[in-house]
Motif scaffolding. Sequence first.
Motif, mmCIF file in Angstrom:
data_model
loop_
_atom_site.group_PDB
_atom_site.id
_atom_site.type_symbol
_atom_site.label_atom_id
_atom_site.label_comp_id
_atom_site.label_asym_id
_atom_site.label_seq_id
_atom_site.Cartn_x
_atom_site.Cartn_y
_atom_site.Cartn_z
ATOM 1 N N ARG A 58 -1.946 92.560 12.272
ATOM 2 C CA ARG A 58 -3.062 91.720 11.858
ATOM 3 C C ARG A 58 -4.234 91.968 12.816
ATOM 4 O O ARG A 58 -4.064 91.939 14.038
ATOM 5 N N TYR A 70 -4.248 97.042 2.823
ATOM 6 C CA TYR A 70 -4.820 95.844 3.437
ATOM 7 C C TYR A 70 -4.607 94.641 2.520
ATOM 8 O O TYR A 70 -4.789 94.733 1.302
ATOM 9 N N ILE A 116 3.255 96.879 10.299
ATOM 10 C CA ILE A 116 2.368 95.878 9.727
ATOM 11 C C ILE A 116 1.782 95.071 10.877
ATOM 12 O O ILE A 116 2.516 94.590 11.747
ATOM 13 N N SER A 133 -3.925 87.322 3.822
ATOM 14 C CA SER A 133 -3.217 87.112 5.085
ATOM 15 C C SER A 133 -3.789 87.956 6.217
ATOM 16 O O SER A 133 -3.316 87.866 7.361
ATOM 17 N N ASN A 134 -4.790 88.797 5.908
ATOM 18 C CA ASN A 134 -5.429 89.661 6.891
ATOM 19 C C ASN A 134 -4.431 90.597 7.575
ATOM 20 O O ASN A 134 -4.510 90.848 8.779
ATOM 21 N N LYS A 135 -3.481 91.127 6.785
ATOM 22 C CA LYS A 135 -2.515 92.088 7.316
ATOM 23 C C LYS A 135 -2.919 93.507 6.936
ATOM 24 O O LYS A 135 -3.541 93.738 5.899
ATOM 25 N N TYR A 180 -1.034 97.366 6.615
ATOM 26 C CA TYR A 180 0.264 98.037 6.560
ATOM 27 C C TYR A 180 0.044 99.545 6.630
ATOM 28 O O TYR A 180 -0.506 100.140 5.705
#
Length: 260
Positions: A247, A230, A245, A234-236, A238
Amino acid sequence: MIAHWDDVPRDADLAQAAGAVAVSLRRIELAPGEQVELPHRRTEDVLYVVAGGGDGLRAGDCVVYPVPHEAPTLRAGDEGLKALLFATPAEPPPFHPGTPEDPRAINVGDAEAAYEGEGGRWVLLARQAGAQHAGVNFGRLEAGKDGAPPHCHSADEELFVFLEGRATFELWPSPLTVLERQAERETIEVRAGHVVSRPPSTGVSHSLRAGDESASFLVYGTRRANDVCYYPRSNKIYWRGLGLIARLEPLSYDDGEPED
């Protein structure tokens, strides 16, 4: 989560002293001509030569001892030998032949860099020497430069060992603790000799920035296929095992639930 090798007894486990969960790190220092037999374990061990050498080893060498392997003997040359031995105590799945395999080595100066530019250098070192279950990466950050984006892991454990210079660790709280407890970021100052553990599933992300001079370090990381990473900035998210990936929107625990 942090220790300094000057403060830890020579025969103690540096990783465990720093709060690691499933990672082992031993510091080896041999006088000229001295020798030592390394532990005989059914794990994939990785040796990094910090200084000196002997028996064909030199500073910057990364040696991977596959599963299974014989118990190797290290012999120091005329300049002595200083090295770090990484391992995961848990045994990997026994999907391997029964015959011991020879170690494989690569020098950090000869290895291909995944990144090399004005920010510094990043080398997937142990992987280039054939590591399968974990990795030892070499990093150098130029003065004032940032490392990887802030991130945390669900299954992988990371261990940082600082070789030169000074840097700042920044710890980012999880979105849930920010929403519910207004948690704030923290910083930790590190220098050569510091060992910092980042266990899995803490929800606390980390990032790294070099100080007024360049900083060099090693990062040992497990390579779990089910790991989820996490990135809070960028609040992504994976999902490495899926190659995806995405959000998502952070929510509080009670969001959308009826009040009664």
